[in-house]
Write an enzyme that holds these catalytic residues in place. Structure first.
Site, PDB file in Angstrom:
ATOM      1  N   ASN A 164       0.823  -1.212   0.000  1.00 28.59           N
ATOM      2  CA  ASN A 164       0.000   0.000   0.000  1.00 28.59           C
ATOM      3  C   ASN A 164       0.855   1.258   0.000  1.00 28.59           C
ATOM      4  O   ASN A 164       0.983   1.925  -1.016  1.00 28.59           O
ATOM      5  CB  ASN A 164      -0.944  -0.004   1.216  1.00 28.59           C
ATOM      6  CG  ASN A 164      -2.101   0.976   1.054  1.00 28.59           C
ATOM      7  OD1 ASN A 164      -1.945   2.044   0.487  1.00 28.59           O
ATOM      8  ND2 ASN A 164      -3.264   0.604   1.564  1.00 28.59           N
ATOM      9  N   ASP A 165       1.455   1.577   1.139  1.00 30.80           N
ATOM     10  CA  ASP A 165       2.185   2.839   1.263  1.00 30.80           C
ATOM     11  C   ASP A 165       3.349   2.955   0.282  1.00 30.80           C
ATOM     12  O   ASP A 165       3.654   4.046  -0.199  1.00 30.80           O
ATOM     13  CB  ASP A 165       2.714   2.999   2.696  1.00 30.80           C
ATOM     14  CG  ASP A 165       1.590   2.980   3.718  1.00 30.80           C
ATOM     15  OD1 ASP A 165       0.529   3.553   3.427  1.00 30.80           O
ATOM     16  OD2 ASP A 165       1.766   2.376   4.786  1.00 30.80           O
ATOM     17  N   VAL A 166       4.007   1.827  -0.035  1.00 34.36           N
ATOM     18  CA  VAL A 166       5.201   1.877  -0.882  1.00 34.36           C
ATOM     19  C   VAL A 166       4.868   2.072  -2.357  1.00 34.36           C
ATOM     20  O   VAL A 166       5.770   2.207  -3.181  1.00 34.36           O
ATOM     21  CB  VAL A 166       6.054   0.609  -0.703  1.00 34.36           C
ATOM     22  CG1 VAL A 166       6.546   0.496   0.723  1.00 34.36           C
ATOM     23  CG2 VAL A 166       5.286  -0.634  -1.111  1.00 34.36           C
TER      24      VAL A 166
END
Length: 469
Positions: A397-399
Site C-alpha cells: 500500500n504505502d510503498v
C-alpha cells in the site's frame, strides 16, 4: 587458555563475523553468511567458556543449553508475519543483558577483573552500556507491541503515533537529568554509587518508551534497524568495561551495520537520520485516510486478472505485508512458473521498507525458493514500469502510493515504486482500508487500475486455476 590463544581465537571469530555481514549483503550469499555467523559465534562462546576455566562452567553451559532449546523452538514455530516482532524481542533481550551485566559489574567489579575502587573510565563505559541497553530494551518492548498489534490492549502499543504536548522538551530534560546522575555516579565513592546508578538506569528505561511511542505507520522498519544498532553499541560499551575484545568487535559490527542500515532506510522513506536517532520522527504519521465516498474503483475477479496476465509480455509483481499475512508466497511461486511457461517475463519489485522490517519481502520470497535473479530492488526496476504490461500489487500500500509525490502529504518525498506508470495495474487487497501509514491511495482509483478483493493466498490460487485453463 593463555591470553595469546584467547586473542587468536577471538580474532578468528571476528573474521567469521565480518564474513557473515558480507554474506548477508546479498540474497544469493545470505545462507553462507548465516553459516559464517554460526561458526563465529560458536568459536566465541567456546573461547569464553574456556576463559572461565575452573569457575562455575556448568552454570554457563546449562544456561546456554536452555537458551538454545528455547531459541530452536521459537525459531521453528514463528510465522513469517511474526518475524518483525521476533527481531524486536531479540533486541530487547540484548539490551537487558547489557544492563544486567553492568549491574553485576558495579556490584562486584573484582569478579570482572575491574580494579577496586572502580576507575572513572570503567564507570563511563558502564554508564554508556547501561543507558543504551536500557533504551534498547524498553524501546524494543514498545516496538514489539506495535508490530504485534497490541494497541487495543494498551494505547502505548498503538500503531498510530502516541504524542503529547511538550514531549520533546521532556525527553531533553530527562536526558540531561540522566547525564547528571551519570556524573554523580562517576564521582561517587563505592559505598554511595548505587543511588545515582539506579536512578540513571530507570530514566534510561523511561526514555526508551518515550522515544519509540511517537513512531507509527511505515516508520517501523527504521525503528527495527535503529534498535538493532542500539543493541550493538550497548554490547560494545559493556565489552570495554569487561575488557572483552570479542564483545567489543561483535557489538561494534552490529552497531555500525545497524546505523548504516538505518541511514539507508531513512533515505528510502525521506526521513532525517538525526531525527531518527533523537526519536523525533513519525510525528506526522497516523493521518486519517481521506474520505472515499465520492471515489469509485474498478474491480474484477481473479479469473479476469489471470486472463490479463496470461496475455501480457511482461508482469512485475510487487509484494507487501498483505502477502506475508496471507502466507501466499508458495502460491505466488506456482503462479510465476505458469506465467513463465506461457512465455511471460516475470519480475519482482522490492521496496526497501516493504513489510515490517528491512528485508522482510526478500526473506518471504526466499522461503518459497523464488529465483533471486528475478527479484529486483526499487532503484533497479523503477525505470522498467513504464514499459511493463501488468503491475500486480499483492498486499502493498504505502510503498506504491502516488501521494508521496504530492507536496503537503505526510509521506511527501518518500521514494515509491512507480507502479502507476505501468500500462495496467492490478491490486489484490482484502478491502479499501488504508495502509499502515493511515493514508488513502490514489493508485486504487486510477482508470488503469483493477482491484481484486480477497485474501491474497485465495486470490492467487484462483489466478493459478485461471492460468491452467
Amino acid at each position: 587458555m593463555s591470553a595469546n590463544q584467547v586473542a587468536l581465537w577471538y580474532l578468528v571469530a571476528s573474521v567469521f563475523f565480518i564474513l557473515a555481514l558480507k554474506g548477508l549483503s546479498s540474497p544469493l550469499s545470505a545462507r553462507r553468511g548465516n553459516l559464517f555467523g554460526i561458526i563465529g559465534m560458536t568459536i566465541a562462546v567456546l573461547t569464553t567458556v574456556a576463559i572461565v576455566g575452573k569457575g562455575r562452567v556448568e552454570l554457563i553451559i546449562g544456561a546456554g543449553l536452555v537458551g538454545a532449546v528455547i531459541g530452536s523452538i521459537v525459531a521453528r514455530r514463528v510465522q513469517m508475519t511474526q518475524m518483525p516482532e521476533l527481531v524486536a524481542a531479540m533486541h530487547s533481550l540484548v539490551g537487558m543483558a547489557a544492563v544486567l551485566i553492568a549491574i553485576a559489574a558495579v556490584g562486584n567489579p573484582a569478579a570482572f577483573g575491574i580494579a577496586v575502587p572502580m576507575p572513572t573510565g570503567n564507570k563511563l563505559e558502564l554508564f554508556i552500556g547501561t543507558f543504551v541497553g536500557a533504551i534498547t530494551f524498553s524501546g524494543s518492548v514498545i516496538a514489539f507491541g506495535k508490530l504485534a498489534g497490541l494497541g487495543k490492549l494498551f494505547r502505548l502499543f498503538s500503531s498510530a503515533p502516541v504524542v503529547f504536548k511538550g514531549q520533546h522538551p521532556l525527553n531533553l530534560v530527562l536526558a540531561i537529568v540522566m547525564v547528571g546522575f551519570g556524573t554523580w555516579f562517576f564521582l561517587a565513592a563505592p559505598e554511595s554509587q548505587w543511588p545515582p546508578f539506579i536512578v540513571m538506569t530507570a530514566i534510561a528505561f523511561v526514555l526508551g518508551f518515550l522515544i519509540i511511542i511517537p513512531i507509527g505507520g511505515a516508520d517501523m522498519p527504521v525503528v527495527i534497524s535503529m534498535l538493532n544498532s542500539y543493541s550493538g553499541w550497548a554490547a560494545a560499551g559493556i565489552g570495554f568495561s569487561l575488557n572483552n575484545n570479542m564483545l567489543i568487535v561483535a557489538g561494534s559490527l552490529v552497531g555500525s551495520s545497524g546505523a548504516i542500515l538505518s541511514y539507508i532506510m531513512c533515505k528510502a522513506m525521506n526521513r532525517s537520520f538525526i531525527n531518527v536517532i533523537l526519536g523525533g520522527f513519525g510525528a506526522a504519521e497516523g493521518a486519517a485516510a481521506e474520505s472515499t465516498d465520492q471515489k469509485t474503483v474498478r474491480s474484477g475477479s481473479a479469473e479476469d486478472a489471470s486472463y490479463i496476465m496470461g496475455n501480457a509480455e511482461t508482469v512485475v509483481i510487487v509484494p507487501g505485508y498483505g502477502l506475508a499475512v496471507a502466507r501466499a508466497q508458495h502460491a505466488v511461486k506456482e503462479m510465476v512458473e505458469m506465467l513463465q511457461e506461457k512465455g511471460v517475463t516475470v519480475k519482482f519489485a522490492i521496496h526497501p521498507v516493504a513489510g515490517r522490517m528491512p528485508g522482510h519481502m526478500n526473506v518471504l520470497l526466499a522461503e518459497a525458493e523464488i529465483p533471486y535473479d528475478i527479484v529486483y530492488e526499487m532503484e533497479d526496476i523503477n525505470s522498467e514500469f513504464a514499459n511493463t504490461d501488468v503491475a500486480l500489487v499483492l498486499g502493498a500500500n504505502d510503498v506504491v502510493n502516488p501521494l508521496a509525490r504530492k507536496q503537503g502529504s505526510p509521506i511527501y518525498g518518500m521514494p515509491i515504486l512507480d507502479v502507476d506508470k505501468a500500462r495496467t495495474v492490478m491490486v489484490v487487497k482484502r478491502s479499501m482500508a488504508a495502509g499502515y501509514a493511515g493514508l488513502d491511495n490514489d493508485l486504487f482509483y486510477m482508470d488503469k487500475t483493477m482491484m481484486v478483493f480477497g485474501d491474497a493466498k485465495k486470490v492467487v490460487e484462483d489466478m493459478v486455476k485461471g492460468l491452467a485453463h
